[in-house]
Scaffold this motif. Structure first.
Motif, PDB file in Angstrom:
ATOM      1  N   GLN A 134      -8.676   9.716   9.251  1.00  0.00           N
ATOM      2  CA  GLN A 134      -7.839   8.546   9.027  1.00  0.00           C
ATOM      3  C   GLN A 134      -8.286   7.328   9.841  1.00  0.00           C
ATOM      4  O   GLN A 134      -7.777   6.232   9.651  1.00  0.00           O
ATOM      5  CB  GLN A 134      -6.360   8.865   9.310  1.00  0.00           C
ATOM      6  N   HIS A 135      -9.251   7.517  10.720  1.00  0.00           N
ATOM      7  CA  HIS A 135      -9.772   6.427  11.557  1.00  0.00           C
ATOM      8  C   HIS A 135     -11.053   5.831  10.981  1.00  0.00           C
ATOM      9  O   HIS A 135     -11.609   4.876  11.518  1.00  0.00           O
ATOM     10  CB  HIS A 135     -10.029   7.003  12.959  1.00  0.00           C
ATOM     11  N   GLN A 160      -6.414  16.105  13.109  1.00  0.00           N
ATOM     12  CA  GLN A 160      -4.966  16.254  13.279  1.00  0.00           C
ATOM     13  C   GLN A 160      -4.319  16.842  12.032  1.00  0.00           C
ATOM     14  O   GLN A 160      -3.121  16.740  11.861  1.00  0.00           O
ATOM     15  CB  GLN A 160      -4.344  14.887  13.600  1.00  0.00           C
ATOM     16  N   TRP A 167      -2.286  13.351   3.127  1.00  0.00           N
ATOM     17  CA  TRP A 167      -1.610  12.405   4.017  1.00  0.00           C
ATOM     18  C   TRP A 167      -0.242  11.969   3.499  1.00  0.00           C
ATOM     19  O   TRP A 167       0.640  11.621   4.289  1.00  0.00           O
ATOM     20  CB  TRP A 167      -2.487  11.195   4.319  1.00  0.00           C
ATOM     21  N   ALA A 176       0.563   7.877  10.174  1.00  0.00           N
ATOM     22  CA  ALA A 176      -0.796   7.703  10.708  1.00  0.00           C
ATOM     23  C   ALA A 176      -1.635   6.815   9.809  1.00  0.00           C
ATOM     24  O   ALA A 176      -2.332   5.910  10.281  1.00  0.00           O
ATOM     25  CB  ALA A 176      -1.461   9.072  10.888  1.00  0.00           C
ATOM     26  N   ASP A 179      -0.238   3.194   9.662  1.00  0.00           N
ATOM     27  CA  ASP A 179      -0.549   2.532  10.932  1.00  0.00           C
ATOM     28  C   ASP A 179      -1.997   2.069  10.945  1.00  0.00           C
ATOM     29  O   ASP A 179      -2.309   0.963  11.415  1.00  0.00           O
ATOM     30  CB  ASP A 179      -0.292   3.472  12.112  1.00  0.00           C
ATOM     31  N   GLU A 180      -2.904   2.912  10.436  1.00  0.00           N
ATOM     32  CA  GLU A 180      -4.309   2.507  10.351  1.00  0.00           C
ATOM     33  C   GLU A 180      -4.476   1.320   9.412  1.00  0.00           C
ATOM     34  O   GLU A 180      -5.222   0.381   9.703  1.00  0.00           O
ATOM     35  CB  GLU A 180      -5.185   3.671   9.868  1.00  0.00           C
TER      36      GLU A 180
END
Length: 197
Positions: A134-135, A160, A167, A176, A179-180
């Motif tokens: 997710q990053h 995670q 997701w 998550a 937020d990204e």
């Protein structure tokens, strides 16, 4: 909902591994990222690895491994020290691991990594980013900003339990990823103005 698929495609960047000059590993307390870097090294995709990170700016300290803690008990004073241990235990020789241990957030990972490669005279023409799934987009945006002439691929891992396929199925996953998405907009105001105006 089409926009859910569009968010998924934007955030979850993934490429097939191929040989590059260097692999960048933005710091985190998750061993999976470093394990992915070690695998890329062992399989001959990246002859150099540059893990980057001191600790999270929000915590002000390295909290210790947040995954596989029994395998990597530490203690570790920084993300870089943690990643180095995971990498070396994963078969990466110390000479292939570069050092950046001051960054406290993702943009600093990219900024300080560029300082390291410049100081060592390493011309980065192609690079890989190993990070949490997710990053992926935000890490790619930052590293592309600092290495505008390099060709990048992203080889992320699920650290995670959050993936492009699941997701939307949990509150933690939705939080998550959104937020990204927010950070990809919110953190790039100054960068885009500086680069584009």
């Amino acid at each position: 909902m089409r926009y859910v698929q569009e968010i998924t495609d934007f955030i979850f960047v993934r490429h097939a591994p191929r040989p590059v000059d260097i692999a960048f590993l933005p710091g985190s307390p998750y061993a999976e990222t470093a394990l992915q870097g070690a695998r890329m090294y062992r399989e001959g995709y990246a002859p150099l690895l540059l893990p980057s990170g001191r600790f999270s700016v929000t915590l002000g300290r390295f909290p210790g491994p947040q995954s596989r803690a029994a395998e990597y008990p530490g203690p570790y004073e920084s993300e870089w020290v943690f990643y180095r241990d995971v990498l070396m235990r994963g078969g990466v020789p110390e000479h292939a691991i570069l050092r950046e241990d001051q960054a406290t957030y993702t943009y600093e990972n990219a900024i300080y990594s560029r300082r390291v490669t410049d100081a060592l005279g390493i011309e980065v023409r192609s690079a890989m980013i190993c990070c949490k799934e997710q990053h992926a987009r935000r890490a790619l945006m930052y590293y592309e900003t600092l290495y505008p002439d390099a060709e990048f691929i992203v080889c992320p891992v699920s650290a995670q339990g959050i993936t492009r396929d699941n997701w939307t199925k949990t509150e933690a996953g939705i939080d998550a990823v959104l937020d990204e998405l927010a950070r990809c907009g919110g953190q790039f105001h100054a960068i885009l103005k500086e680069k584009l105006l």
